[in-house]
Scaffold this active site. Structure first.
Site, PDB file in Angstrom:
ATOM      1  N   GLU A 159       0.600  -1.001  -0.099  1.00  0.00           N
ATOM      2  CA  GLU A 159      -0.156  -0.152   0.067  1.00  0.00           C
ATOM      3  C   GLU A 159       0.670   1.470  -0.209  1.00  0.00           C
ATOM      4  O   GLU A 159       1.810   1.349   0.880  1.00  0.00           O
ATOM      5  CB  GLU A 159      -0.959  -0.341   1.218  1.00  0.00           C
ATOM      6  N   GLY A 196       1.413   5.936  -1.429  1.00  0.00           N
ATOM      7  CA  GLY A 196       0.257   7.603  -1.131  1.00  0.00           C
ATOM      8  C   GLY A 196      -1.059   7.330  -2.186  1.00  0.00           C
ATOM      9  O   GLY A 196      -1.523   8.182  -2.145  1.00  0.00           O
ATOM     10  N   THR A 238      -3.107   0.716  -4.268  1.00  0.00           N
ATOM     11  CA  THR A 238      -2.537  -0.584  -3.297  1.00  0.00           C
ATOM     12  C   THR A 238      -2.595  -0.853  -4.144  1.00  0.00           C
ATOM     13  O   THR A 238      -3.286  -0.858  -5.222  1.00  0.00           O
ATOM     14  CB  THR A 238      -3.930  -0.756  -2.411  1.00  0.00           C
ATOM     15  N   VAL A 239      -1.792  -2.370  -4.231  1.00  0.00           N
ATOM     16  CA  VAL A 239      -1.071  -2.910  -5.465  1.00  0.00           C
ATOM     17  C   VAL A 239      -1.492  -4.723  -4.846  1.00  0.00           C
ATOM     18  O   VAL A 239      -1.220  -4.906  -3.663  1.00  0.00           O
ATOM     19  CB  VAL A 239       0.886  -2.529  -5.418  1.00  0.00           C
ATOM     20  N   LYS A 254      -2.334  -2.437  -9.772  1.00  0.00           N
ATOM     21  CA  LYS A 254      -2.132  -1.281  -8.955  1.00  0.00           C
ATOM     22  C   LYS A 254      -4.199  -0.376  -8.459  1.00  0.00           C
ATOM     23  O   LYS A 254      -3.896  -0.159 -10.038  1.00  0.00           O
ATOM     24  CB  LYS A 254      -1.302   0.119  -9.666  1.00  0.00           C
ATOM     25  N   ASP A 273       7.650   7.998  -4.914  1.00  0.00           N
ATOM     26  CA  ASP A 273       7.877   7.399  -4.123  1.00  0.00           C
ATOM     27  C   ASP A 273       9.059   6.386  -4.120  1.00  0.00           C
ATOM     28  O   ASP A 273       8.607   5.434  -4.242  1.00  0.00           O
ATOM     29  CB  ASP A 273       6.087   6.737  -4.376  1.00  0.00           C
TER      30      ASP A 273
END
Length: 353
Positions: free
Chosen positions: A20, A22, A25-26, A41, A136
């Site tokens: 998870e 920002g 969720t993958v 994703k 990220d």
């Protein structure tokens, strides 16, 4: 959160939650149409139609990317469960898990090779006609491929997105690797990715995560020392140049960081090889599909070493006599005279006899 065995878009069956962040969720999923594993994703950005159009446009741009360090985007769609991006699945543990199992820092040569590969892909992303920022970078988003190459996962939004930066990964699970300008929603640029990259390398090189940007900013605002410990204080085996480069890239002020991924990569190359690397002429990003790891551009000559062409002489050069490789001619004259004396003496003796 989607439960295992859930069928999405009548095609992708959820296997497990992978992580998870920002922006979403993958999941690991099975493409039931083609019969292989994919990374699915689910984005957290949704709502008005303009945002949906933004997601579609960005997904199309990400699908055009081709680089060995990037997963390939194969599909995207929107349904009642949200917006989804489908990429190639990379098996194995990420570097955060590997570091935890290892219990100590990675070898320097290995990290320098990874740094070169990461800076190569950032150079590729940042130099595209529409620059792409990752936003990220962290150990959790890095995996090692089957041939030992590093793979950068969970690619972010493109730079020209109208979405506010605070919504585009302003605060993520990689908070300790996020630069101050991104946390505060003041806008990001390629140097923001360099901060996250340096924070990641700092963690991998010391087995300690760096102090996060907000904490550092609060200390400095109170005129207290920066809580970011020098890397060599934790790992004395790190070279001075490498440690200083990490500290520079971890500057809270973007102006104090390397100007680009290319500039930081050259500095890394000098540390790795002990040689200066000439600045190459960048090829169009669409043509650069393979990382340049070992091959370096030629070292530039100093001005004092440059040789210019000599002008043509206005007068012929003087003749310089050279010694012949054959025997001198006086040897022949001496041999002839000796033969003549012998013949003359022999003839006189014969006449006298």
């Amino acid at each position: 959160m989607l439960a295992p065995d859930t069928l999405i878009h009548n095609r992708y069956r959820i296997v497990r939650l992978m992580g998870e962040g920002g922006m979403g969720t993958v999941y690991e999923a099975i493409d039931e149409r083609l019969g292989y594993s994919v990374a699915l994703k689910q984005t957290l950005v949704g709502g008005p139609a303009p945002m949906e159009h933004t997601f579609e446009r960005e997904a199309q741009q990400l699908a055009r990317l081709r680089h060995p360090a990037l997963p390939v985007v194969s599909d995207f769609f929107t349904d009642e469960a949200g917006q989804f991006l489908v990429t190639s699945f990379v098996p194995g543990d990420d570097l955060a898990k590997q570091l935890a199992v290892r219990g100590k820092a990675f070898f320097l040569e290995q990290m320098l090779r990874w740094a070169d590969e990461l800076l190569d892909v950032l150079e590729y992303l940042h130099s595209r006609q529409t620059p792409v920022l990752h936003r990220d970078i962290k150990p959790q988003n890095l995996k090692v491929g089957k041939r030992g190459e590093l793979i950068l996962l969970d690619l972010g939004l493109v730079k020209d997105s109208p979405l506010p930066t605070s919504h585009a990964r302003g605060v993520s699970s990689g908070f300790g690797y996020t630069p101050l300008e991104q946390i505060q929603g003041e806008g990001t640029d390629p140097r923001s990715d360099l901060y996250a990259l340096a924070a990641t390398l700092y963690h991998l090189a010391t087995n300690h995560p760096p102090a996060d940007a907000l904490r550092r900013a609060s200390y400095l605002a109170r005129r207290q020392p920066d809580p970011l410990r020098p890397p060599r204080e934790i790992n004395p085996l790190l070279p001075f140049t490498f440690a200083n480069l990490l500290i520079a890239a971890l500057s809270l002020d973007p102006a104090g960081r390397p100007s680009s991924a290319q500039a930081m990569r050259f500095a890394m190359y000098e540390e790795r090889t002990g040689k200066a690397k000439a600045l190459p002429i960048l090829q169009p990003a669409v043509e650069r599909t393979m990382p340049i790891v070992e091959k370096a551009a030629a070292k530039p000559k100093r001005q004092s070493q440059l040789i210019t062409a000599l002008p043509e002489p206005t007068q012929p050069l003087p003749h310089v006599a050279t010694r012949s490789k054959n025997k001198p001619i006086w040897y022949l004259w001496m041999a002839g005279a000796t033969l003549a004396i012998i013949l003359f003496g022999g003839g006189a003796w014969w006449l006298a006899a």
